[in-house]
Design a protein around this motif. Structure first.
Motif, short mmCIF file in Angstrom:
data_model
loop_
_atom_site.label_atom_id
_atom_site.label_comp_id
_atom_site.label_asym_id
_atom_site.label_seq_id
_atom_site.Cartn_x
_atom_site.Cartn_y
_atom_site.Cartn_z
N PRO A 1 -4.09 -3.91 8.36
CA PRO A 1 -3.26 -3.10 9.25
C PRO A 1 -1.83 -2.92 8.73
O PRO A 1 -1.27 -1.82 8.80
CB PRO A 1 -3.27 -3.89 10.56
N LEU A 2 -1.25 -4.00 8.20
CA LEU A 2 0.11 -3.90 7.66
C LEU A 2 0.16 -3.02 6.42
O LEU A 2 1.06 -2.20 6.26
CB LEU A 2 0.65 -5.30 7.32
N LEU A 3 -0.81 -3.18 5.56
CA LEU A 3 -0.83 -2.42 4.32
C LEU A 3 -0.98 -0.92 4.58
O LEU A 3 -0.26 -0.10 4.00
CB LEU A 3 -1.97 -2.91 3.42
N LEU A 4 -1.90 -0.57 5.46
CA LEU A 4 -2.21 0.83 5.66
C LEU A 4 -1.14 1.57 6.47
O LEU A 4 -1.11 2.80 6.44
CB LEU A 4 -3.58 0.97 6.33
N GLN A 5 -0.28 0.85 7.15
CA GLN A 5 0.81 1.52 7.86
C GLN A 5 2.10 1.51 7.04
O GLN A 5 3.14 1.96 7.51
CB GLN A 5 1.04 0.89 9.24
N THR A 6 2.01 1.04 5.78
CA THR A 6 3.18 1.02 4.89
C THR A 6 2.97 2.03 3.78
O THR A 6 2.09 1.86 2.94
CB THR A 6 3.37 -0.39 4.29
N PRO A 7 3.75 3.10 3.72
CA PRO A 7 3.57 4.12 2.69
C PRO A 7 3.68 3.54 1.28
O PRO A 7 4.58 2.74 0.99
CB PRO A 7 4.72 5.10 2.97
N GLY A 8 2.74 3.92 0.41
CA GLY A 8 2.79 3.50 -0.99
C GLY A 8 2.48 2.03 -1.24
O GLY A 8 2.80 1.50 -2.30
N SER A 9 1.82 1.37 -0.28
CA SER A 9 1.54 -0.06 -0.44
C SER A 9 0.45 -0.29 -1.49
O SER A 9 -0.32 0.61 -1.82
CB SER A 9 1.12 -0.67 0.90
N ARG A 10 0.39 -1.54 -1.97
CA ARG A 10 -0.58 -1.89 -3.01
C ARG A 10 -1.19 -3.26 -2.77
O ARG A 10 -0.53 -4.18 -2.27
CB ARG A 10 0.07 -1.90 -4.40
N VAL A 11 -2.45 -3.39 -3.16
CA VAL A 11 -3.12 -4.68 -3.25
C VAL A 11 -3.34 -4.96 -4.73
O VAL A 11 -3.98 -4.16 -5.42
CB VAL A 11 -4.47 -4.68 -2.51
N VAL A 12 -2.81 -6.06 -5.22
CA VAL A 12 -2.96 -6.45 -6.62
C VAL A 12 -3.79 -7.72 -6.66
O VAL A 12 -3.41 -8.74 -6.07
CB VAL A 12 -1.59 -6.67 -7.29
N THR A 13 -4.92 -7.68 -7.33
CA THR A 13 -5.83 -8.82 -7.38
C THR A 13 -5.97 -9.31 -8.81
O THR A 13 -6.28 -8.53 -9.71
CB THR A 13 -7.21 -8.44 -6.82
N LEU A 14 -5.72 -10.61 -9.01
CA LEU A 14 -5.78 -11.18 -10.35
C LEU A 14 -7.20 -11.57 -10.73
O LEU A 14 -7.86 -12.33 -10.03
CB LEU A 14 -4.86 -12.39 -10.47
N SER A 15 -7.62 -11.06 -11.87
CA SER A 15 -8.87 -11.46 -12.47
C SER A 15 -8.54 -12.32 -13.69
O SER A 15 -7.54 -13.04 -13.69
CB SER A 15 -9.69 -10.21 -12.85
N SER A 16 -9.37 -12.27 -14.71
CA SER A 16 -9.18 -13.12 -15.89
C SER A 16 -10.00 -12.55 -17.04
O SER A 16 -10.98 -11.82 -16.82
CB SER A 16 -9.67 -14.54 -15.58
#
Length: 324
Positions: A136-151
């Motif tokens: 909910p917080l991410l989608l109501q924030t313009p230009g937001s991002r989810v960054v997920t660390l792999s390896s």
């Protein structure tokens, strides 16, 4: 330096809010320092509050004007994830970047509080549930991002759907590779679903190459032995360099979502950040979709991207987020 991406290349982040899991040390702390240098407000999401406050104090020593918040989050406990997310939703009305950074590497066989194999449960399922609950917080924030660390371990990873809990046998490195491949597949599938929903939020995956952090403590939280630490130091780059792909993924304006960012040196082990195409063959659509379904079933968290009109003073409210 010309032609390389560094913290100096980052855009200003003043007024932006960032949550970083595992920010009390290693890559997470270096990532926090990078954001603080650009003025971001940072939430340290940490399992050990004492270490979290110590890390935050160290950051404030370097950036006295930084805005820092320390909150408890145990990714090996779904109830802790739910409580953390509820607190974030209560206190804040926006989230510009969620950095799914925390991880455990090659521990002896253990289970999370909810009975998942520790690496798959913490590294993947914990972040899957956290992202869903913060949606909910991410989608109501313009230009937001989810960054997920792999390896780089994701290259040899495989999703053992018939043995996710290790009941048919456990190999620490094999299950670490599985969890890191799961991180990568989750990031790509999340982008696919965000795009289909027409969301402004994007999902980007990254990896730090071979970086000098305490992951080699095998999940104990203790410092690695001197000999192992010395050998690891010779093989790896600094945590500050290892954090650059995360910062790039979180802030580089030319990214559109779905990319995989890592060091550009030989084998992706060291160097400045750029695009990593070495795992494109792992992006199997069927596997990505199946992993998503299994993750929903195991965590009890389903992502709902639909917009629903609500009666509230005659205005339409956008309700995104978790469907339980």
């Amino acid at each position: 330096m010309d032609g390389v991406w560094t913290i100096d290349s980052m855009p200003e982040m003043t007024g932006k809010r960032v949550i970083i899991t595992g920010a009390s040390g290693g890559l997470g702390l270096e990532t926090a320092l990078g954001f603080a240098a650009k003025g971001a407000e940072i939430v340290f999401a940490v399992r050990n509050m004492e270490k979290g406050h110590q890390a935050a104090a160290g950051l404030l020593g370097k950036f006295p004007k930084a805005r820092v918040e320390v909150e408890r989050l145990d990714l090996a406990d779904l109830s802790s994830i739910a409580a953390f997310a509820a607190e974030m939703l209560r206190k804040h009305d926006s989230l510009d970047v969620l950095v799914n950074n925390a991880g455990v590497m090659i521990p002896p066989y253990r289970q999370t509080k909810d009975g998942f194999e520790l690496q798959f449960g913490s590294n993947h399922l914990g972040h899957f549930a956290l992202t869903g609950r913060l949606l909910p917080l991410l989608l109501q924030t313009p230009g937001s991002r989810v960054v997920t660390l792999s390896s780089i371990a994701a290259k040899s990873g495989y999703i053992y759907f018939n043995n996710l809990d290790g009941h048919l046998g456990y190999g620490a490195m094999k299950f670490y590779g599985q969890s890191k491949l799961a991180n990568l597949l989750f990031a790509r599938e999340l982008q696919k679903r965000l795009s289909a929903a027409g969301a402004d939020t994007i999902s980007v995956a990254c990896h730090p190459g071979v970086s000098n952090t305490n992951l080699i403590s095998r999940g104990s939280g203790k410092q690695a032995g001197r000999a192992m630490a010395m050998l690891w130091g010779l093989m790896s780059q600094s945590a500050a360099m290892g954090a650059l792909p995360t910062l790039y993924a979180a802030t580089e304006p030319k990214l559109y979502g779905g990319e995989y960012i890592g060091p550009t040196g030989k084998g992706g082990r060291k160097g400045y950040p750029g695009f990593d195409l070495s795992v494109d063959h792992k992006m199997n659509e069927e596997t990505m979709a199946k992993l998503w379904r299994v993750s929903e079933e195991l965590t009890g968290v389903s992502y709902d991207f639909q917009v629903r009109p609500q009666e509230s003073g005659g205005k339409e409210e956008r309700l995104y987020g978790v469907k339980l």
